[in-house]
Scaffold this active site. Sequence first.
Site, mmCIF file in Angstrom:
data_model
loop_
_atom_site.group_PDB
_atom_site.id
_atom_site.type_symbol
_atom_site.label_atom_id
_atom_site.label_comp_id
_atom_site.label_asym_id
_atom_site.label_seq_id
_atom_site.Cartn_x
_atom_site.Cartn_y
_atom_site.Cartn_z
ATOM 1 N N ASP A 1 49.677 37.935 41.438
ATOM 2 C CA ASP A 1 48.816 37.547 40.320
ATOM 3 C C ASP A 1 47.573 38.437 40.294
ATOM 4 O OD1 ASP A 1 47.657 36.174 38.274
ATOM 5 O OD2 ASP A 1 47.433 34.271 39.320
ATOM 6 N N ASP B 1 44.598 43.189 51.398
ATOM 7 C CA ASP B 1 43.220 43.677 51.212
ATOM 8 C C ASP B 1 43.214 45.201 51.090
ATOM 9 O OD1 ASP B 1 44.181 43.436 53.796
ATOM 10 O OD2 ASP B 1 42.244 42.989 54.712
ATOM 11 N N ASP C 1 46.834 42.104 37.854
ATOM 12 C CA ASP C 1 45.688 42.208 36.941
ATOM 13 C C ASP C 1 44.832 43.424 37.290
ATOM 14 O OD1 ASP C 1 46.353 40.059 35.420
ATOM 15 O OD2 ASP C 1 44.476 38.954 35.720
#
Length: 357
Positions: free
Chosen positions: A247, A223, A251
Amino acid sequence: MSKKILVMPGDGIGPEIVAEAVKVLNAVNKKFDLGISTDEALVGGSAYDVHGDPLPEVSLEKARAADAILFGSIGGPKWDTIERDKRPERGLLRLRSSLGLFANLRPAILFPQLASASSLKPEIVSGLDILIVRELTGGIYFGQPRGIRVENGERVGFNTDVYNESEIRRIGRVAFELAMVRDKKLLSVDKANVLEVTELWKEVITSMAAEYPEVQVSHMYVDNAAMQLVRAPKQFDVIVTGNLFGDILSDEAAMLTGSIGMLPSASLDENRKGLYEPCHGSAPDIAGQGIANPLATILSLSMLLRYSLERADVADVIEKAVEQVLEGGLRTADIWTEGCRKVGTAEMGDAVVAALG
Ligand code: NAD
């Protein structure tokens, strides 16, 4: 050196952008006398149309025999309704798993000339150069048991996040070695305060640090890493993490650079054989128009030379050529801004070849 590269253009804009990367490949092959030979194979929807299979045996055999694969993109609306295991994406997934490509490398590099394309302030992202190393064949995407079952009259969905020590060590080694040839800073991302699987991840990465005393290792919860990536992304060099966190973070990091048409990627096996492809898809909305940005594919070729063929010198030349073309003001439509010259796919490829010197 005598090396074989398999070219898999795929669908949509794939053949257009790969053609430009092949121009660059042919030019450096000649200029540096690399002795590279190429072959071509169908994959994705175009393979399905001919063979009824998105990864026919003949293509897989060629992929196995090659030293590296230069891949375009697959998919498109034409194949969205065919049976699930014949869809183009399945061909790519099967190719990755058949070749044991467990390490996914995604650089997020922002050429200073494109700083205004990012949604963040130029001073925060200009000159950004991060490499995210994501474990690609394990973790929650593959862990068993998984499924949806009925319990006490309602449906329950479940997945398993699982890594054994050797899987963590394997991806850790790739990340440490990459850090050694970059700025020697490695961040391992986990959620060790909540998830035991990542507690083990952190322990294993920590234990490996002694083998790489020059690398400065740090750890961050996912986080916080997500927050830091948009707050101060230039603090990072190499980031290593598991399949799910990788993943999402890759991005996020990709978007810091503003254009999907600029981002290359590599997926490597234990012997550094790799599949190299742009991060974007087959862009059916612009396919066949000659306007797609070929630079992500050209930069994927440069990664291929750097990691699978161990020719960092040639990779540097290609990256400098791309930078020079951007410096000269040439832009495809996706990265065009006022004052620059808009060019098509082929003209951009030709300009990179010319800039190789
Ligand atoms: P996409 O990446 O293909 O396109 C998203 C947007 O970015 C579109 O507007 C497109 O025109 C633009 N874009 C992408 N690449 C560009 C380039 N090189 N130059 C200029 N503009 C570019 O994503 P999507 O639209 O979600 O997916 C389209 C198809 O691609 C789908 O069938 C999807 O399954 C497939 N796909 C394939 C891969 C792959 O081959 N690895 C990855 C993602 C998506």
